[in-house]
Design a protein around this motif. Sequence first.
Motif, PDB file in Angstrom:
ATOM      1  N   GLY A 154       7.345  -0.062  -9.576  1.00 46.89           N
ATOM      2  CA  GLY A 154       6.503  -1.181  -9.992  1.00 46.89           C
ATOM      3  C   GLY A 154       5.744  -1.795  -8.824  1.00 46.89           C
ATOM      4  N   GLY A 155       4.523  -2.255  -9.124  1.00 51.46           N
ATOM      5  CA  GLY A 155       3.734  -2.963  -8.125  1.00 51.46           C
ATOM      6  C   GLY A 155       3.344  -2.124  -6.933  1.00 51.46           C
ATOM      7  N   ASN A 156       3.060  -0.826  -7.148  1.00 52.75           N
ATOM      8  CA  ASN A 156       2.740   0.075  -6.028  1.00 52.75           C
ATOM      9  C   ASN A 156       3.863   0.123  -5.001  1.00 52.75           C
ATOM     10  OD1 ASN A 156       0.212   0.914  -6.943  1.00 52.75           O
ATOM     11  ND2 ASN A 156      -0.835  -0.820  -6.010  1.00 52.75           N
ATOM     12  N   GLY A 157       5.087   0.047  -5.473  1.00 58.75           N
ATOM     13  CA  GLY A 157       6.234   0.126  -4.576  1.00 58.75           C
ATOM     14  C   GLY A 157       6.746  -1.211  -4.096  1.00 58.75           C
ATOM     15  N   VAL A 158       6.040  -2.291  -4.410  1.00 59.92           N
ATOM     16  CA  VAL A 158       6.397  -3.610  -3.875  1.00 59.92           C
ATOM     17  C   VAL A 158       7.707  -4.128  -4.457  1.00 59.92           C
ATOM     18  CG1 VAL A 158       5.690  -6.045  -3.780  1.00 59.92           C
ATOM     19  CG2 VAL A 158       4.024  -4.237  -3.312  1.00 59.92           C
ATOM     20  N   ILE A 159       7.945  -3.897  -5.743  1.00 63.14           N
ATOM     21  CA  ILE A 159       9.138  -4.462  -6.389  1.00 63.14           C
ATOM     22  C   ILE A 159      10.417  -3.917  -5.758  1.00 63.14           C
ATOM     23  CG2 ILE A 159      10.464  -4.500  -8.549  1.00 63.14           C
ATOM     24  CD1 ILE A 159       7.788  -4.716 -10.037  1.00 63.14           C
TER      25      ILE A 159
ATOM     26  N   HIS B 196       4.464   2.446   2.379  1.00 61.56           N
ATOM     27  CA  HIS B 196       5.205   1.275   2.872  1.00 61.56           C
ATOM     28  C   HIS B 196       4.351   0.443   3.824  1.00 61.56           C
ATOM     29  CE1 HIS B 196       8.575  -1.169   4.172  1.00 61.56           C
ATOM     30  NE2 HIS B 196       8.347  -0.837   5.424  1.00 61.56           N
ATOM     31  N   VAL B 197       3.557   1.122   4.660  1.00 57.18           N
ATOM     32  CA  VAL B 197       2.696   0.376   5.590  1.00 57.18           C
ATOM     33  C   VAL B 197       1.261   0.284   5.094  1.00 57.18           C
ATOM     34  CG1 VAL B 197       4.107   0.899   7.610  1.00 57.18           C
ATOM     35  CG2 VAL B 197       2.225   2.431   7.019  1.00 57.18           C
ATOM     36  N   ILE B 198       0.856   1.146   4.142  1.00 52.71           N
ATOM     37  CA  ILE B 198      -0.517   1.111   3.638  1.00 52.71           C
ATOM     38  C   ILE B 198      -0.712   0.011   2.599  1.00 52.71           C
ATOM     39  CG2 ILE B 198      -2.283   2.386   2.369  1.00 52.71           C
ATOM     40  CD1 ILE B 198      -1.250   4.948   3.600  1.00 52.71           C
ATOM     41  N   THR B 199       0.207  -0.096   1.640  1.00 54.60           N
ATOM     42  CA  THR B 199       0.036  -1.063   0.551  1.00 54.60           C
ATOM     43  C   THR B 199      -0.207  -2.493   1.044  1.00 54.60           C
ATOM     44  OG1 THR B 199       1.317   0.299  -0.987  1.00 54.60           O
ATOM     45  CG2 THR B 199       1.112  -2.037  -1.523  1.00 54.60           C
ATOM     46  N   PRO B 200       0.557  -2.992   2.029  1.00 54.10           N
ATOM     47  CA  PRO B 200       0.319  -4.377   2.465  1.00 54.10           C
ATOM     48  C   PRO B 200      -1.038  -4.625   3.117  1.00 54.10           C
ATOM     49  CG  PRO B 200       2.524  -3.670   3.076  1.00 54.10           C
ATOM     50  CD  PRO B 200       1.782  -2.448   2.622  1.00 54.10           C
ATOM     51  N   VAL B 201      -1.741  -3.565   3.542  1.00 55.25           N
ATOM     52  CA  VAL B 201      -3.028  -3.800   4.207  1.00 55.25           C
ATOM     53  C   VAL B 201      -4.194  -3.827   3.219  1.00 55.25           C
ATOM     54  CG1 VAL B 201      -2.187  -2.705   6.300  1.00 55.25           C
ATOM     55  CG2 VAL B 201      -3.625  -1.378   4.761  1.00 55.25           C
TER      56      VAL B 201
ATOM     57  N   ARG C  79      -5.830   4.430  -5.757  1.00 59.81           N
ATOM     58  CA  ARG C  79      -6.452   3.452  -4.873  1.00 59.81           C
ATOM     59  C   ARG C  79      -5.507   3.067  -3.731  1.00 59.81           C
ATOM     60  NH1 ARG C  79     -10.819   0.305  -5.365  1.00 59.81           N
ATOM     61  NH2 ARG C  79     -11.048   0.769  -7.595  1.00 59.81           N
ATOM     62  N   GLY C  80      -6.027   3.134  -2.505  1.00 63.46           N
ATOM     63  CA  GLY C  80      -5.239   2.750  -1.343  1.00 63.46           C
ATOM     64  C   GLY C  80      -4.245   3.797  -0.879  1.00 63.46           C
ATOM     65  N   SER C  81      -4.280   4.982  -1.472  1.00 63.85           N
ATOM     66  CA  SER C  81      -3.343   6.044  -1.089  1.00 63.85           C
ATOM     67  C   SER C  81      -3.857   6.788   0.134  1.00 63.85           C
ATOM     68  CB  SER C  81      -3.171   7.027  -2.244  1.00 63.85           C
ATOM     69  OG  SER C  81      -4.401   7.709  -2.477  1.00 63.85           O
ATOM     70  N   ALA C  82      -3.009   7.659   0.679  1.00 65.67           N
ATOM     71  CA  ALA C  82      -3.450   8.502   1.791  1.00 65.67           C
ATOM     72  C   ALA C  82      -4.618   9.383   1.361  1.00 65.67           C
ATOM     73  CB  ALA C  82      -2.287   9.352   2.294  1.00 65.67           C
ATOM     74  N   GLY C  83      -4.621   9.813   0.087  1.00 68.35           N
ATOM     75  CA  GLY C  83      -5.725  10.609  -0.426  1.00 68.35           C
ATOM     76  C   GLY C  83      -7.029   9.839  -0.469  1.00 68.35           C
TER      77      GLY C  83
ATOM     78  N   ARG D 175     -12.314  -0.865   7.957  1.00 74.79           N
ATOM     79  CA  ARG D 175     -13.489  -0.032   8.221  1.00 74.79           C
ATOM     80  C   ARG D 175     -14.126   0.480   6.930  1.00 74.79           C
ATOM     81  NH1 ARG D 175     -11.745   4.711  11.765  1.00 74.79           N
ATOM     82  NH2 ARG D 175     -12.768   6.454  10.744  1.00 74.79           N
ATOM     83  N   PHE D 176     -13.300   0.873   5.977  1.00 75.81           N
ATOM     84  CA  PHE D 176     -13.824   1.436   4.729  1.00 75.81           C
ATOM     85  C   PHE D 176     -13.870   0.418   3.580  1.00 75.81           C
ATOM     86  CE2 PHE D 176     -11.829   5.403   6.666  1.00 75.81           C
ATOM     87  CZ  PHE D 176     -13.030   5.857   7.178  1.00 75.81           C
ATOM     88  N   ASN D 177     -13.504  -0.819   3.888  1.00 80.37           N
ATOM     89  CA  ASN D 177     -13.498  -1.890   2.883  1.00 80.37           C
ATOM     90  C   ASN D 177     -12.666  -1.507   1.657  1.00 80.37           C
ATOM     91  OD1 ASN D 177     -14.187  -4.453   1.891  1.00 80.37           O
ATOM     92  ND2 ASN D 177     -15.940  -3.647   0.756  1.00 80.37           N
ATOM     93  N   ILE D 178     -11.473  -0.977   1.924  1.00 81.35           N
ATOM     94  CA  ILE D 178     -10.573  -0.598   0.844  1.00 81.35           C
ATOM     95  C   ILE D 178      -9.691  -1.791   0.489  1.00 81.35           C
ATOM     96  CG2 ILE D 178      -8.618   0.882   0.200  1.00 81.35           C
ATOM     97  CD1 ILE D 178      -9.860   3.090   1.893  1.00 81.35           C
ATOM     98  N   GLN D 179      -9.842  -2.272  -0.722  1.00 78.89           N
ATOM     99  CA  GLN D 179      -9.115  -3.445  -1.205  1.00 78.89           C
ATOM    100  C   GLN D 179      -8.608  -3.174  -2.606  1.00 78.89           C
ATOM    101  OE1 GLN D 179     -11.623  -6.911  -0.982  1.00 78.89           O
ATOM    102  NE2 GLN D 179     -12.534  -6.293   0.955  1.00 78.89           N
ATOM    103  N   SER D 180      -7.614  -3.966  -3.006  1.00 78.16           N
ATOM    104  CA  SER D 180      -7.129  -3.862  -4.379  1.00 78.16           C
ATOM    105  C   SER D 180      -8.138  -4.528  -5.308  1.00 78.16           C
ATOM    106  CB  SER D 180      -5.763  -4.538  -4.522  1.00 78.16           C
ATOM    107  OG  SER D 180      -5.857  -5.911  -4.198  1.00 78.16           O
ATOM    108  N   ASP D 181      -8.064  -4.173  -6.575  1.00 81.99           N
ATOM    109  CA  ASP D 181      -8.986  -4.772  -7.552  1.00 81.99           C
ATOM    110  C   ASP D 181      -8.710  -6.263  -7.722  1.00 81.99           C
ATOM    111  OD1 ASP D 181     -10.258  -2.372  -8.071  1.00 81.99           O
ATOM    112  OD2 ASP D 181      -8.777  -1.805  -9.594  1.00 81.99           O
TER     113      ASP D 181
END
Length: 320
Positions: free
Chosen positions: A68-73, A95-100, A157-161, A314-320
Motif C-alpha cells: 500500500g501507498g507505493n511501499g509507504v505503509i 525505499h529511497v526513490i519514493t520519498p523524493v 510513476r517514480g520507478s527506476a524504469g 532534474r526531470f521534474n518527476i512528481q506524484s500526481d
Amino acid sequence: MRLTLALLSSLVALTFSTASLAQAYPTKPVRVVAPYAPAGNVDIIARIINKRLETELGQPVLTENLPGGNGVIGTQAVQRSDPDGYRLLVSSSAHVITPVFQKAVPYDPVKDFVAISQITAMPMVLMVDANLPVKTHQDLVAWAKKQGGPIDYGTLRGSAGHFAAELWREATGVQVKQIPYKSGTAIAMDVAGGRVPISFDAVAASMVHLRSGKVRVLAITGPVRSPLLPDVPTFAELGFPGVDAQTWHGYWAPKGTPQAVIDRLGAAMVKVSQMPEVREAIHQVGGNVIGSGPKAFQDFNAAEAEKWASRAKRFNIQSD
C-alpha cells in the motif's frame, strides 16, 4: 578514583552486555516486512533470503506482506516497530526513490533506518513491441525520431524504469510521453500486445514475452550484460553510459537497533547471499548478487537517496 572505577565498571558491563546480546540474538522468530504484494520482485527476493536466514540465525524468519501507498505503509510499520531486531524491512530502490517524488512520506529513508545488507542489483531492459520495424537500439532511435512527435512508453510513476526512460530521452534526443501504470505486469502485457510501443522494466518482467516472441529487448542498463540475456548489449557498450538506472534490494532495521544485532544480521546475510543456490535463484529473476555488509550498504543507501533526489528535480518527476 571511585568515579574512575565506577566508569570502568560501567564500560566493562556494557561490553559484556553487547557481546551477550550478539550471542543470544535472536531468541524468537524474526519478522521481515515486504511492503509490496506477494509474487513481486521484493517478495521473491525476501523469500529466497529469509529461507536460508533461518538456518544461519536458528529461528524462523517470516515474510510479512504489508502493501500500500507505493511501499509507504509497510515501511512506516517497520519504522514504528521496537528497534530490537525482531521486525525488519526488505525493500527495493523504491525505499529511497519514493520519498523524493511522493508528497508527505512520513519518514526519512536514511535517517530513520539502519542499513543491514544490499542483496541485489537488478538492471532495467529497454523492451519493445516485436511488431515495431526495429531490430537494434540504433534502429529504434532512428524510427522514433521519424514519428513526428513523442512516442509512448509505459512505466510505474517514480520507478527506476521511469527514471531510465528519462535518462534515455536525455541521452538520445528521442521525445517520449509517459503512460503511467499501477502494475509492472500490465506494462509488459501491453508492450507484448502492441498497446504501448516501449518500456523500461526489470529483466524478469520481459522474459515470458521475450520467449513467446512478442517483445524484443534491445539494451540493458548496468555495468555488465545479464546472464539471462547474454546477447543484449549494455547502454554503455552502445555509447550511452548515462542510461544507468537500476533497481536493487536490501534489508533495513529501525533506527536505534543495537549495533551488535545489526552486525549479526549483516554477517548472516552476507553469508547467505554467497550460497550457490541463492546466487542461482537471484540470477534466474534477473538480478546480480551484491551481498554487502552494513557499513557499505549504509553509504550506498545515502548516496542513492541523494542521486535520485537530484534526478527527480532534474526531470521534474512528481506524484500526481
